[in-house]
Design a protein around this motif. Structure first.
Motif, PDB file in Angstrom:
ATOM      1  N   HIS A 120      18.953 118.899  -3.079  1.00  0.00           N
ATOM      2  CA  HIS A 120      20.292 119.366  -2.694  1.00  0.00           C
ATOM      3  C   HIS A 120      20.990 118.298  -1.855  1.00  0.00           C
ATOM      4  O   HIS A 120      21.942 117.677  -2.307  1.00  0.00           O
ATOM      5  CB  HIS A 120      20.216 120.708  -1.942  1.00  0.00           C
ATOM      6  N   GLU A 121      20.476 118.074  -0.654  1.00  0.00           N
ATOM      7  CA  GLU A 121      21.123 117.059   0.195  1.00  0.00           C
ATOM      8  C   GLU A 121      20.123 116.120   0.850  1.00  0.00           C
ATOM      9  O   GLU A 121      20.445 115.450   1.819  1.00  0.00           O
ATOM     10  CB  GLU A 121      22.005 117.735   1.260  1.00  0.00           C
ATOM     11  N   GLY A 122      18.904 116.125   0.363  1.00  0.00           N
ATOM     12  CA  GLY A 122      17.959 115.104   0.806  1.00  0.00           C
ATOM     13  C   GLY A 122      17.092 115.413   2.005  1.00  0.00           C
ATOM     14  O   GLY A 122      16.330 114.552   2.457  1.00  0.00           O
ATOM     15  N   CYS A 136      12.820 123.994   1.816  1.00  0.00           N
ATOM     16  CA  CYS A 136      13.758 123.133   2.550  1.00  0.00           C
ATOM     17  C   CYS A 136      14.411 123.971   3.632  1.00  0.00           C
ATOM     18  O   CYS A 136      15.081 124.967   3.345  1.00  0.00           O
ATOM     19  CB  CYS A 136      14.822 122.563   1.619  1.00  0.00           C
ATOM     20  N   HIS A 139      19.006 124.373   3.855  1.00  0.00           N
ATOM     21  CA  HIS A 139      19.806 125.464   3.269  1.00  0.00           C
ATOM     22  C   HIS A 139      18.934 126.453   2.510  1.00  0.00           C
ATOM     23  O   HIS A 139      19.434 127.263   1.743  1.00  0.00           O
ATOM     24  CB  HIS A 139      20.892 124.906   2.339  1.00  0.00           C
ATOM     25  N   PRO A 153      20.159 126.447  -2.910  1.00  0.00           N
ATOM     26  CA  PRO A 153      21.165 125.739  -3.712  1.00  0.00           C
ATOM     27  C   PRO A 153      20.673 124.531  -4.521  1.00  0.00           C
ATOM     28  O   PRO A 153      21.421 124.029  -5.355  1.00  0.00           O
ATOM     29  CB  PRO A 153      22.195 125.283  -2.672  1.00  0.00           C
TER      30      PRO A 153
END
Ligand code: FES
Length: 176
Positions: A120-122, A136, A139, A153
């Motif tokens: 998603h965002e690393g 994670c 999120h 997500p």
């Protein structure tokens, strides 16, 4: 005689004054030292405390050989699980972050290795022993033990790496 006494008294007075000054100076240094010490202590961040089961090992650690950095070529490394750096990985429920990867000893006793960066965002993911999955915290994405996305997500799977444990259980090889 009288003048000698006066001289002696003066000398004694000077001596005591110089002693006093010296003590005061010493005290000033001592206090300054104390202040600096306590100042530096109060500026130190509080020790980190955590409840997770992971280990924060890196690739410069004793017991690591090879390449665990996906940006520097194919993942191919070995971990010596007899070293204190990686011995946690002999225990079910523990995990270690090694370079670009996460290695976990899962509920069924297998050792798995996946890319550590949430797609998603690393954010670096973690292994959750209770759920026996990869999670994670940023999120809330959840991944299976093969890296597939269970809950978004995130939409893309983590990369799965091959793991091989030596017969004596002390050397783990992780490869792309
Ligand atoms: S960075 Fe992992 S869920 Fe967003």
């Amino acid at each position: 005689m009288k003048s000698n006494l006066t001289t002696d008294q003066m000398k004694r007075g000077e001596f005591l004054r110089s002693l006093g000054l010296s003590s005061a100076t010493l005290m000033a240094f001592y206090c300054m030292g104390t202040t600096l010490t306590s100042c530096s202590k109060s500026n130190d961040p509080a020790p980190a405390t955590g409840t997770g089961t992971g280990t924060g090992t890196g690739t410069g650690t004793t017991g690591f050989t090879g390449n665990a950095d996906a940006s520097a070529g194919a993942i191919n490394y070995t971990l010596d699980l007899s070293t204190t750096s990686y011995s946690n990985l002999k225990t079910v429920g523990k995990f270690a972050i090694v370079g670009s990867t996460i290695v976990a000893k899962t509920k069924d006793g297998s050792l798995i290795a996946l890319s550590k960066a949430c797609t998603h965002e690393g954010t670096t993911v973690e292994y959750r022993a209770a759920q026996d999955d990869i999670y994670c915290t940023n999120h809330g994405s959840e991944y299976s033990l093969t890296g597939a996305v269970d809950v978004g997500p995130a939409t893309r799977a983590l990369t799965q790496y091959k793991t091989t444990l030596s017969a004596d259980g002390n050397t783990l090889t992780v490869k792309a």
